[in-house]
Scaffold this motif. Sequence first.
Motif, mmCIF file in Angstrom:
data_model
loop_
_atom_site.group_PDB
_atom_site.id
_atom_site.type_symbol
_atom_site.label_atom_id
_atom_site.label_comp_id
_atom_site.label_asym_id
_atom_site.label_seq_id
_atom_site.Cartn_x
_atom_site.Cartn_y
_atom_site.Cartn_z
ATOM 1 N N VAL A 164 0.938 -1.160 -0.014
ATOM 2 C CA VAL A 164 -0.171 -0.039 0.118
ATOM 3 C C VAL A 164 0.915 1.117 -0.008
ATOM 4 O O VAL A 164 2.119 1.358 0.368
ATOM 5 C CB VAL A 164 -1.153 -0.137 1.161
ATOM 6 C CG1 VAL A 164 -2.027 -1.156 1.177
ATOM 7 C CG2 VAL A 164 -0.339 -0.072 2.529
ATOM 8 N N TRP A 166 1.130 5.583 0.494
ATOM 9 C CA TRP A 166 1.364 6.567 1.812
ATOM 10 C C TRP A 166 0.291 7.871 1.850
ATOM 11 O O TRP A 166 0.638 8.770 2.723
ATOM 12 C CB TRP A 166 2.861 7.237 1.767
ATOM 13 C CG TRP A 166 3.232 7.319 0.405
ATOM 14 C CD1 TRP A 166 4.108 6.832 -0.681
ATOM 15 C CD2 TRP A 166 2.910 8.764 -0.346
ATOM 16 N NE1 TRP A 166 4.127 7.476 -1.882
ATOM 17 C CE2 TRP A 166 3.431 8.486 -1.751
ATOM 18 C CE3 TRP A 166 2.183 9.834 -0.017
ATOM 19 C CZ2 TRP A 166 3.234 9.541 -2.856
ATOM 20 C CZ3 TRP A 166 2.033 10.806 -1.134
ATOM 21 C CH2 TRP A 166 2.614 10.713 -2.496
ATOM 22 N N LYS A 190 2.756 -4.924 3.434
ATOM 23 C CA LYS A 190 4.017 -4.094 3.376
ATOM 24 C C LYS A 190 3.493 -2.794 3.187
ATOM 25 O O LYS A 190 3.044 -2.189 2.145
ATOM 26 C CB LYS A 190 4.688 -4.675 2.066
ATOM 27 C CG LYS A 190 6.185 -4.390 2.200
ATOM 28 C CD LYS A 190 6.825 -2.822 2.288
ATOM 29 C CE LYS A 190 6.499 -2.254 0.910
ATOM 30 N NZ LYS A 190 7.051 -0.870 1.064
ATOM 31 N N GLU A 193 7.260 2.961 2.936
ATOM 32 C CA GLU A 193 8.332 3.200 3.696
ATOM 33 C C GLU A 193 8.100 4.647 4.317
ATOM 34 O O GLU A 193 8.900 4.900 5.225
ATOM 35 C CB GLU A 193 9.845 3.002 3.139
ATOM 36 C CG GLU A 193 9.682 3.614 1.709
ATOM 37 C CD GLU A 193 9.569 2.759 0.522
ATOM 38 O OE1 GLU A 193 8.141 2.144 0.831
ATOM 39 O OE2 GLU A 193 10.309 2.517 -0.224
ATOM 40 N N SER A 244 2.075 3.486 -7.749
ATOM 41 C CA SER A 244 2.368 3.974 -9.232
ATOM 42 C C SER A 244 2.071 3.016 -10.279
ATOM 43 O O SER A 244 2.327 1.654 -10.003
ATOM 44 C CB SER A 244 3.621 4.344 -9.032
ATOM 45 O OG SER A 244 4.738 3.547 -8.862
ATOM 46 N N ARG A 347 11.097 14.108 -1.662
ATOM 47 C CA ARG A 347 11.039 13.735 -3.150
ATOM 48 C C ARG A 347 9.715 13.874 -3.985
ATOM 49 O O ARG A 347 9.459 14.554 -5.077
ATOM 50 C CB ARG A 347 11.139 11.952 -3.337
ATOM 51 C CG ARG A 347 11.857 11.651 -4.497
ATOM 52 C CD ARG A 347 11.674 10.195 -4.558
ATOM 53 N NE ARG A 347 10.879 9.495 -5.515
ATOM 54 C CZ ARG A 347 10.082 8.539 -5.350
ATOM 55 N NH1 ARG A 347 10.566 7.661 -4.262
ATOM 56 N NH2 ARG A 347 9.255 7.905 -6.165
ATOM 57 N N GLU A 400 0.327 12.628 -14.223
ATOM 58 C CA GLU A 400 -0.132 12.590 -12.925
ATOM 59 C C GLU A 400 1.007 13.159 -11.907
ATOM 60 O O GLU A 400 2.224 12.868 -11.923
ATOM 61 C CB GLU A 400 -0.367 11.400 -12.246
ATOM 62 C CG GLU A 400 -0.943 11.316 -10.748
ATOM 63 C CD GLU A 400 -1.309 9.958 -10.300
ATOM 64 O OE1 GLU A 400 -0.456 9.012 -10.230
ATOM 65 O OE2 GLU A 400 -2.382 9.733 -9.565
#
Length: 501
Positions: A164, A166, A190, A193, A244, A347, A400
């Motif tokens: 999944v 964030w 998972k 991060e 993505s 980022r 996007e």
Amino acid sequence: MTQGLAENLAKIAALTLPSLAVIDGELRPARAGGTFANISPRDGSLLADVAAGDAADVDIAVAAARRAFDDGRWRNLTAKAKKKILHRLADLMAAHAEELALLEAIDTGKPIRDAAAVDVPLACDSVRYYAEALDKLYGEVGPHHPGRLSYAVHEPLGVIGAIVPWNFPLHMAMWKVGPALAMGNSVVLKPAEQSPMTAIRVAELALEAGVPAGVFNVVPGLGETAGKALALHMDVDMIAFTGSGVVGRLLMQYSGQSNLKRVSLELGGKSPQIVFPDCPDMAAAARSAAWSVFYNQGQVCTAASRLLVHESIREAFVAEVVKVASRIEAGDPLDPATRFGAMVSERQMETALRYIGTARAEGADLRLGGGRVRDETGGFYVAPTIFDRVTQDATLAREEVFGPVLGVIGFADEAEAYRIANDTVYGLAAGVWTADLDRGMRATRALHAGQVWVNGWDADDITMPFGGFKQSGFGRDRSLHAMEKYADLKAVSFTIRGGGA
Ligand code: TXE
């Protein structure tokens, strides 16, 4: 500093920030001892070093999930017992709602008021909906044959790997974990991060609620290590993914390179919101045009990032949207008054700033925002940004951004509006504002998207299927259809001796 912000900071300081994996009912560091830095988007500081699971940790988690599935400790419970445990989990999540909202806000940079009013309640809804649904998914009896009784039943797939993102970490996790557990599967989740904390915490709450050890595991880690190992694993039956398109493509390759595990993908979008001159409520449409792309700092897969406005009302309507958006001010995510927070990472902020630069270079008309704000905090804040006079071939109309950047495109008539709206590789969401019932109906047929909204945006809930057309992916989250995704259909036939023919 406001009092509300000071109080929230004090509450966070009193929490132990989740940083370990939850495998086979235990909190564990990564086997090799590795960690990754979990950075706070509100000020760029280090929140915690989190266990960086790798292939060895994934192996252990998958083995635990398989054992739990095979011995039936979860799937062979009665429907009533499973339902009770899942409701208990939702109750515990509700009881810890403030803690979960604080963790979500500090981990992602989203406003605490949204985490508390949207993310956590919707995650609870998801668990409750599937707790209630799990004894309502009937099989089928085949057409009558005198010598046979044939029926089709749903059976759980086995071990589900959920990967999944964030932007809504807990909410997206529970869209997958809820129906997967309700069907009787085991799960290895998972989290991204950038935002591992609520997933870890909710797995602890699941143990407290009575979900047996090994049934719901969380392995935090990097995508290219933990995520890849899960998706390549020979004993994982399905990967349920939101993220993505680049990673979606990789997951299909990993499936082909391993055990042909099923894959469901919910990817991004470039969703169009179309405003016709007969829009029944211009003020509501203008608010929608702003908030449907600036909510969550634009990091929403259904963000209405293309605003299509009829040329006859364009000047006035865009002025109204700019007016609404100019009141949206970036603030500290932990301040209860903040409605627009930080982007999830440096980022992601750089990505948004790069797209803003490209739109400028390609000649779009900047009407609002256009840069980083609150830099003095060290956090990752980008101002709500509006570009008018975007052409359909411009980068801003095609790619996007996943940030707070709106592109306005004019159109001359209905046919052109649908042509522009559909001229994208994506097909997640689309919407129209019109008072003409027939036009609304025509639009719902003409627009190629998994969700189409008339006179509203994002106007659905857990009862309706959610997913994409075209390169926005396949498979559906939410509704009873999501349960079917985590099941196989088995056809059974009894031959009846003496039954005839
Ligand atoms: O996503 P990734 P990123 C889009 C959005 C955004 C862009 C990049 O356009 O700007 O993606 O975001 C895991 N094998 N969306 O890079 O990489 C990763 O650890 C297995 C739209 O953050 O797709 C995380 O858990 N897993 C979207 C998850 O994939 C891998 C939401 C998503 O991260 C992996 C997020 C690998 N090789 C981003 N690499 C939406 N649809 O809402 C990464 N991951």
